[in-house]
Scaffold this active site. Structure first.
Site, PDB file in Angstrom:
ATOM      1  CB  VAL A 156      -1.011   0.029   1.159  1.00 33.96           C
ATOM      2  CG1 VAL A 156      -1.780   1.232   1.090  1.00 33.96           C
ATOM      3  CG2 VAL A 156      -1.764  -1.123   1.376  1.00 33.96           C
ATOM      4  CE1 TYR A 157       5.901   5.318   2.748  1.00 38.24           C
ATOM      5  CE2 TYR A 157       7.227   3.970   1.392  1.00 38.24           C
ATOM      6  CZ  TYR A 157       6.962   5.164   2.207  1.00 38.24           C
ATOM      7  OH  TYR A 157       7.975   6.165   2.228  1.00 38.24           O
ATOM      8  CB  ALA A 158       4.928   0.296  -3.247  1.00 38.37           C
TER       9      ALA A 158
END
Length: 274
Positions: A156-158
């Site tokens: 999700v961060y990516a």
């Protein structure tokens, strides 16, 4: 042509801790007329105001939750009232959960995207029209090397950082197409030694020191860099992805550089809400 911080109004989100706070200090040391800090952590803001006491009334701290548009709109009004319109904007605020995707709560997915991807776009939209009218300014968007390289426990961060990279560079091209003298800089740093990435272990590439990372980012803004990855140039990463078959590229990332294992012992900042 370079961007100067001297006599400028500089706005930094997440500016009360980590590299945000260091970049704020560097902006003041370079002669910024006003440093405006937006942050959600009131204690960190008070600590920053105390640490920056020698700069007097040049520092303006505004409590703001960048995951909430209404909070951002209120912060904009207070910013204009207390400091004027910003000349330089650094979209720095961000969060990371550090779990496998199936372990994320729905709330964590939504909040990560709101803070990391939506907030830079919304904040920029709040101030861009005025910046375009003046036909000058600089916007720096702090993405991540995760905006270039996929990684386990960072899905999700990516995703949020890939979004920032694509939007930020598209914005750059739009400003160029419209002949606007507004510099757009997209930053893609490797892990930085802050509480945000506590527990990260890197096999080959050393984690970056916050002071060094902040200085390089500020210099990139001054030099009006378009896309800036550190420690390796972004084109090197893109080249490797383009010329190597995926199986070989994965082997390089996993076995040689150890990138795919960096999040195995991740702790980060404690946040029970996520």
């Amino acid at each position: 042509m370079k961007t100067s911080f001297k006599n400028k109004v500089v706005l930094i989100t997440g500016g009360a801790s980590g590299i945000g706070r260091i970049m704020g200090r560097k902006a003041l040391e370079r002669g910024a007329a006003r440093l405006v800090i937006w942050d959600i952590n009131e204690q960190n803001m008070n600590d920053t105001l105390s640490a920056f006491a020698s700069f007097g009334d040049r520092v303006v701290a505004i409590l703001c939750d960048v995951s909430d548009l209404e909070s951002m709109e209120k912060a904009k009004s207070e910013t204009v009232e207390r400091a004027g319109y910003p000349d330089i904007i650094i979209n720095n605020a961000g969060i990371v959960v550090g779990k496998y995707f199936h372990e994320h709560s729905m709330q964590a997915i939504s909040r990560t995207m709101r803070i990391n991807a939506d907030a830079p776009m919304l904040l920029t939209r709040l101030f861009l029209s005025e910046m375009m009218q003046r036909n000058r300014g600089a916007i720096c968007n702090i993405a991540s090397s995760a905006g270039l390289v996929s990684n386990p426990k960072m899905s999700v961060y990516a995703a949020s950082k890939w979004a920032v990279v694509g939007w930020s560079d598209s914005l750059r091209l739009e400003m160029e197409a419209l002949n606007k003298d507004i510099a757009i800089t997209t930053i893609m740093p490797y892990y930085i030694k802050t509480g945000m990435f506590d527990g990260v272990r890197s096999k080959v590439i050393p984690l970056m020191e916050p002071e060094v990372a902040a200085e390089r980012i500020v210099c990139a803004i001054e030099r009006r860099k378009k896309m800036y990855a550190l420690p390796f140039p972004y084109w090197f990463i893109r080249l490797a992805q383009g010329i190597f078959p995926l199986r070989l590229y994965d082997w390089l990332m996993r076995t040689v550089l150890g990138i795919y294992d960096t999040m195995n012992e991740f702790k980060g900042r404690t946040n029970t809400a996520l």
